[in-house]
Design a protein around this motif. Sequence first.
Motif, PDB file in Angstrom:
ATOM      1  N   VAL A   1       0.847  -1.209   0.000  1.00  0.00           N
ATOM      2  CA  VAL A   1       0.000   0.000   0.000  1.00  0.00           C
ATOM      3  C   VAL A   1       0.873   1.246   0.000  1.00  0.00           C
ATOM      4  N   THR A   2       1.883   1.249   0.871  1.00  0.00           N
ATOM      5  CA  THR A   2       2.729   2.437   0.989  1.00  0.00           C
ATOM      6  C   THR A   2       3.470   2.713  -0.311  1.00  0.00           C
ATOM      7  N   ALA A   3       3.879   1.656  -1.014  1.00  0.00           N
ATOM      8  CA  ALA A   3       4.586   1.848  -2.284  1.00  0.00           C
ATOM      9  C   ALA A   3       3.704   2.565  -3.308  1.00  0.00           C
ATOM     10  N   GLY A   4       2.387   2.566  -3.083  1.00  0.00           N
ATOM     11  CA  GLY A   4       1.456   3.269  -3.959  1.00  0.00           C
ATOM     12  C   GLY A   4       1.724   4.761  -4.058  1.00  0.00           C
TER      13      GLY A   4
ATOM     14  N   TYR B   1       3.258  -4.605 -10.110  1.00  0.00           N
ATOM     15  CA  TYR B   1       3.726  -5.061  -8.794  1.00  0.00           C
ATOM     16  C   TYR B   1       2.543  -5.481  -7.923  1.00  0.00           C
ATOM     17  N   MET B   2       1.437  -4.750  -8.060  1.00  0.00           N
ATOM     18  CA  MET B   2       0.287  -5.002  -7.189  1.00  0.00           C
ATOM     19  C   MET B   2      -0.453  -6.298  -7.504  1.00  0.00           C
TER      20      MET B   2
ATOM     21  N   MET C   1      -0.925   8.380   4.422  1.00  0.00           N
ATOM     22  CA  MET C   1       0.442   7.854   4.346  1.00  0.00           C
ATOM     23  C   MET C   1       1.446   8.834   4.963  1.00  0.00           C
TER      24      MET C   1
ATOM     25  N   TYR D   1       3.432   0.328 -10.985  1.00  0.00           N
ATOM     26  CA  TYR D   1       2.931  -0.066  -9.658  1.00  0.00           C
ATOM     27  C   TYR D   1       1.840  -1.122  -9.804  1.00  0.00           C
TER      28      TYR D   1
ATOM     29  N   ASN E   1      -2.037  -7.393   0.455  1.00  0.00           N
ATOM     30  CA  ASN E   1      -3.112  -6.497   0.913  1.00  0.00           C
ATOM     31  C   ASN E   1      -4.280  -7.259   1.504  1.00  0.00           C
TER      32      ASN E   1
ATOM     33  N   VAL F   1      11.550  -0.987  -2.655  1.00  0.00           N
ATOM     34  CA  VAL F   1      10.564  -1.490  -3.622  1.00  0.00           C
ATOM     35  C   VAL F   1      10.355  -0.462  -4.732  1.00  0.00           C
ATOM     36  N   ILE F   2      10.130   0.800  -4.335  1.00  0.00           N
ATOM     37  CA  ILE F   2       9.845   1.848  -5.321  1.00  0.00           C
ATOM     38  C   ILE F   2      11.039   2.052  -6.268  1.00  0.00           C
TER      39      ILE F   2
ATOM     40  N   LEU G   1      -4.095  -7.441   5.090  1.00  0.00           N
ATOM     41  CA  LEU G   1      -4.128  -6.207   5.890  1.00  0.00           C
ATOM     42  C   LEU G   1      -5.319  -6.205   6.842  1.00  0.00           C
TER      43      LEU G   1
ATOM     44  N   VAL H   1       3.536   7.081   7.662  1.00  0.00           N
ATOM     45  CA  VAL H   1       4.964   6.876   7.435  1.00  0.00           C
ATOM     46  C   VAL H   1       5.777   8.086   7.907  1.00  0.00           C
TER      47      VAL H   1
ATOM     48  N   MET I   1       4.239   6.048  -5.040  1.00  0.00           N
ATOM     49  CA  MET I   1       5.012   6.304  -6.260  1.00  0.00           C
ATOM     50  C   MET I   1       4.153   6.852  -7.399  1.00  0.00           C
TER      51      MET I   1
ATOM     52  N   THR J   1      10.009   0.164   1.831  1.00  0.00           N
ATOM     53  CA  THR J   1       9.192   0.736   0.767  1.00  0.00           C
ATOM     54  C   THR J   1      10.010   1.475  -0.298  1.00  0.00           C
TER      55      THR J   1
END
Lengths: 123, 229
Positions: free
Chosen positions: A74-77, B57-58, B154, B54, B65, B43-44, B68, B158, A79, B40
Motif C-alpha cells: 500500500v505504501t509503495a502506492g 507489482y500489485m 500515508m 505499480y 493487501n 521497492v519503489i 491487511l 509513514v 510512487m 518501501t
Amino acid sequence: MLKFFTVAFHIAVLYIIFIAGTWIQQLFNLFIPGSVIGLVLLFTLLISGVLKVQWIEAGTAFIIKHLAFFFIPVTAGVMNYFDLFAGKGVVLILIGLISTALVMVTGGHVSQALMRRREAEHE
Amino acid sequence: MNEIWIGIAAVLGTIVCYQIGQFVHKKWPVSFTAPVIVATPIVIIFLLSFDIPYETYMIGGEWINQLLGPAVVALAYPLYQHWSTLKKLTVPLLSGTLVGAFVGVASGMLLAVWADVDGAIFYSLLPKNATTAVAMDVAVSLGGVGSLAAVFVMIAGVGGVMISSFVFKLFGPVDSIGRGIGIGSASHAIGTASAMENSELEGSIATIAMVVSAVAVSIIVPLLVMVFM
C-alpha cells in the motif's frame, strides 16, 4: 511443518472475523471499516470466552511480529503520486507532518499527565 | 499463468525488501529506520529502475493487501492480553486520544487555511490521522478525493513514524503510555506497528488510540467543517 499449519489455520480464523466485520459494516451501513469492526469483534469474543485463545494465538503472534510487512505494498502506492509532491505539494507535506507532530505531542502529554496525577493520588 | 509468476516474484521481492528493512532496523533501532520506511523506498526504486508499473507489482501486492484486514483484526489479541492493566487507565487513555484527534483536525484546518489550500485537497487533508478506510470515507463525503486522502494518511503514518523519535525526544512524552497514545492517534496502524516493535504494552495502547481516533476523527471533521466553513 505443524507450526506452519497452525499459523495458517489461525490466520484463516482472523480472516473469517475480518469478513464478518465487513458484513456488519455493510449490513448497518457503518462508516467504520470492516477491519476495525473485526478488531472489536475479536476482542469481544476473547473477553467473553466464546473464542479460545488457542484458536488464534500462533497466527496473531506471527502477524503482529511482522505487522510492518503488510503495509509495504500500500505504501509503495505513493510512487503514483510523486507529481503531487512537486511545487506546492511540499507545503502540503509540511502541513501534514506539522499537524501530525502536534497530535503526537498533545495527545501523548494529556495521557501522560493524567496518568501521573493518578499515580500521585494513589501514593 | 504469467500473472501467477509475476505475483510470486512481487511477494518474494517484498519479503526480501522487508528483511533488509528488519536488518537495518536491528542495526540502528531508531524510528526512521522502521522496516516499512526502509523497505518501501527499495521497492519503489526497484520498480522505477526497471520501469515496472505499480499496477504490475500489485498483482502480488494485492495478495499481501488481502492480509491487511486480518492484520488489523489481530491487534485485538495483545489488547486482550493487557486488558487488566488497560481498563484501569480508560480515562487517561481516552482523554489523550480525543485531544489528539481534535488537534489533528483543527491544526490541519488552520494550517491549510493559512497556506491557501482549498477545495478537494482541503477536504482530503482533514481526516489524515484516521486509518485509511475511515479517512477516505470522511474525505469523499465532504467533497474530497479518496486516493488523495490516502496519500495524506500515508504522510501521517509513514512521515509520523519517521519523525516520532525526534519529536518525542524534543517535546516528549517520555513514558510508554504517552508515546503509545501519541503515535497511535497520530499515525494509525503504521504507528501502532512501530509501537508494537517497542513493547507489547505500548502497541496495545497505540491500538486503543488508533481505534478510538478513527471514530473520533469521523465525527470531528464534519462537525468542525459545519461550524467554521
